[in-house]
Design an enzyme around this catalytic site. Structure first.
Site, PDB file in Angstrom:
ATOM      1  CG  ASP A   1       0.080  -0.595   2.725  1.00 53.28           C
ATOM      2  OD1 ASP A   1       0.797  -0.706   2.769  1.00 53.28           O
ATOM      3  OD2 ASP A   1      -0.873  -1.062   3.717  1.00 53.28           O
TER       4      ASP A   1
ATOM      5  CG  ASP B   1      -8.874  -1.624  12.425  1.00 54.00           C
ATOM      6  OD1 ASP B   1      -7.527  -2.438  11.323  1.00 54.00           O
ATOM      7  OD2 ASP B   1      -8.995  -0.620  11.395  1.00 54.00           O
TER       8      ASP B   1
ATOM      9  CG  HIS C   1      -5.786  -2.905   9.419  1.00 55.98           C
ATOM     10  ND1 HIS C   1      -6.063  -1.350   9.841  1.00 55.98           N
ATOM     11  CD2 HIS C   1      -4.599  -3.030   9.254  1.00 55.98           C
ATOM     12  CE1 HIS C   1      -5.169  -0.750   9.504  1.00 55.98           C
ATOM     13  NE2 HIS C   1      -3.935  -1.941   9.250  1.00 55.98           N
TER      14      HIS C   1
ATOM     15  CD  GLU D   1      -8.715   0.069   7.856  1.00 56.12           C
ATOM     16  OE1 GLU D   1      -8.716  -0.212   8.879  1.00 56.12           O
ATOM     17  OE2 GLU D   1      -8.058   1.561   8.433  1.00 56.12           O
TER      18      GLU D   1
HETATM   19  C1  F6R Z   1       1.266  -1.288   6.286  1.00 47.80           C
HETATM   20  C2  F6R Z   1       0.439  -2.675   6.331  1.00 47.80           C
HETATM   21  C3  F6R Z   1      -0.717  -1.880   7.333  1.00 47.80           C
HETATM   22  C4  F6R Z   1       0.121  -2.446   8.921  1.00 47.80           C
HETATM   23  C5  F6R Z   1      -0.692  -2.589  10.245  1.00 47.80           C
HETATM   24  C6  F6R Z   1       0.201  -2.668  11.381  1.00 47.80           C
HETATM   25  O1  F6R Z   1       2.234  -0.874   5.009  1.00 47.80           O
HETATM   26  O2  F6R Z   1       0.130  -3.092   4.777  1.00 47.80           O
HETATM   27  O3  F6R Z   1      -1.887  -3.230   7.379  1.00 47.80           O
HETATM   28  O4  F6R Z   1       0.943  -3.781   8.493  1.00 47.80           O
HETATM   29  O5  F6R Z   1      -1.142  -1.168   9.955  1.00 47.80           O
HETATM   30  O6  F6R Z   1       1.314  -1.152  11.639  1.00 47.80           O
HETATM   31  P1  F6R Z   1       2.232  -1.752  12.491  1.00 47.80           P
HETATM   32  O7  F6R Z   1       3.370  -2.585  12.010  1.00 47.80           O
HETATM   33  O8  F6R Z   1       2.775  -0.207  12.696  1.00 47.80           O
HETATM   34  O9  F6R Z   1       1.477  -1.778  13.875  1.00 47.80           O
END
Ligand code: F6R
Length: 267
Positions: free
Chosen positions: A71, A140, A142, A147
């Protein structure tokens, strides 16, 4: 096909990162032109450090590897310090011998996002698909920026971030109002298309999301729960992230048995 969803519980963040890096390194060693799906955020930083260390000690060659990131923020310039472009170059790509032309990250600046998303999917297909996709998990539930409520068949597209995700990511931007509200992300269906999934989670803040993803029902409300449908999944957790799982003793036992089998089979 032999389906597996392995839940590996490691003592702490470093052990989790080492284990994940070993799995990725094994993939690259067995297929030097492997196609890696990569993630950003805090969770994979330790894995990237470990991969860099392996590269520096001459043990890992990325010269034929291709990568696709999950992303990127919408309308954040690639040279913005918090863009996922900047993140990837700073934390991994500049420190290994991957060829810049073999690196793909969604273009949040594309004028026609719809056709960009289609071309991103096309590029993944032309590369032969993703061999191993690294994932973090949001509080959450994701994966990518899919989301709660995302279609489980979704492909790469523009998504609106939840307030929780915006709050969580404010730590990188300094203040909440600077966090973009949209992102271009691989869809749940895109992620499910990878040949192998490697999801990591660390810390007690992720424990509920991990429990819902692994032991809860498959639901668009927790997009990580689709891992339960994929044929080849490794979930690597530290003890805190695993703390709400009801069957951790069994997962630990299964891992011991798997190690025994692998040692005997010499794999
Ligand atoms: C990042 C991504 C997100 C993160 C998730 C956890 O490329 O796709 O899904 O993996 O938000 O983020 P952290 O690792 O910062 O807790």
């Amino acid at each position: 096909m032999f389906f597996k969803l392995r839940v590996i519980i490691e003592k702490d963040y470093s052990a989790m990162s080492r284990k994940a890096a070993e799995i990725i390194a094994k993939e690259i060693r067995s297929k030097p032109q492997a196609v890696l799906g990569l993630a950003t955020g805090s969770t994979p930083l330790g894995v990237y450090q470990e991969l860099i260390r392996m590269h520096e000690t001459g043990n890992l060659d990325f010269s034929a590897v291709r990568t696709f990131n999950l992303d990127e923020y919408y309308r954040l310039r690639p040279d913005h310090p918090e863009s996922y472009h900047s993140f990837m170059f700073k934390n991994l790509f500049e420190k290994i011998n991957v060829k810049p032309e073999n690196v793909s990250i969604p273009d949040g600046m594309a004028t026609d996002i719809g056709s960009f998303c289609e071309s991103y999917e096309e590029r993944i297909k032309e590369a032969g698909g993703i061999d191993i996709q690294l994932l973090g998990i949001g509080r959450d539930g994701h994966i990518g920026f899919n989301e709660p409520g995302s279609s489980l068949g979704s492909r790469t597209r523009l998504k609106t971030l939840t307030e929780e995700t915006i709050r969580d990511n404010a730590r990188f931007f300094g203040k909440e109002s600077d966090v973009p509200h949209f992102a271009v992300t691989m869809g749940v269906g895109t992620i499910l298309g990878a040949k192998k999934l490697l999801m990591l989670a660390s810390g007690g803040g992720k424990a509920r999301a991990v429990r819902d993803a692994i032991e809860g029902p498959v639901s668009a409300q927790v997009t990580a729960s689709v891992l339960q449908l994929h044929p080849n999944v490794f979930v690597i957790l530290d003890e805190e992230a695993a703390s709400m799982l009801s069957r951790s003793d069994y997962y630990i036992y299964v891992e011991k048995m798997a190690e025994k089998f692998e040692a005997e089979a010499g794999t």
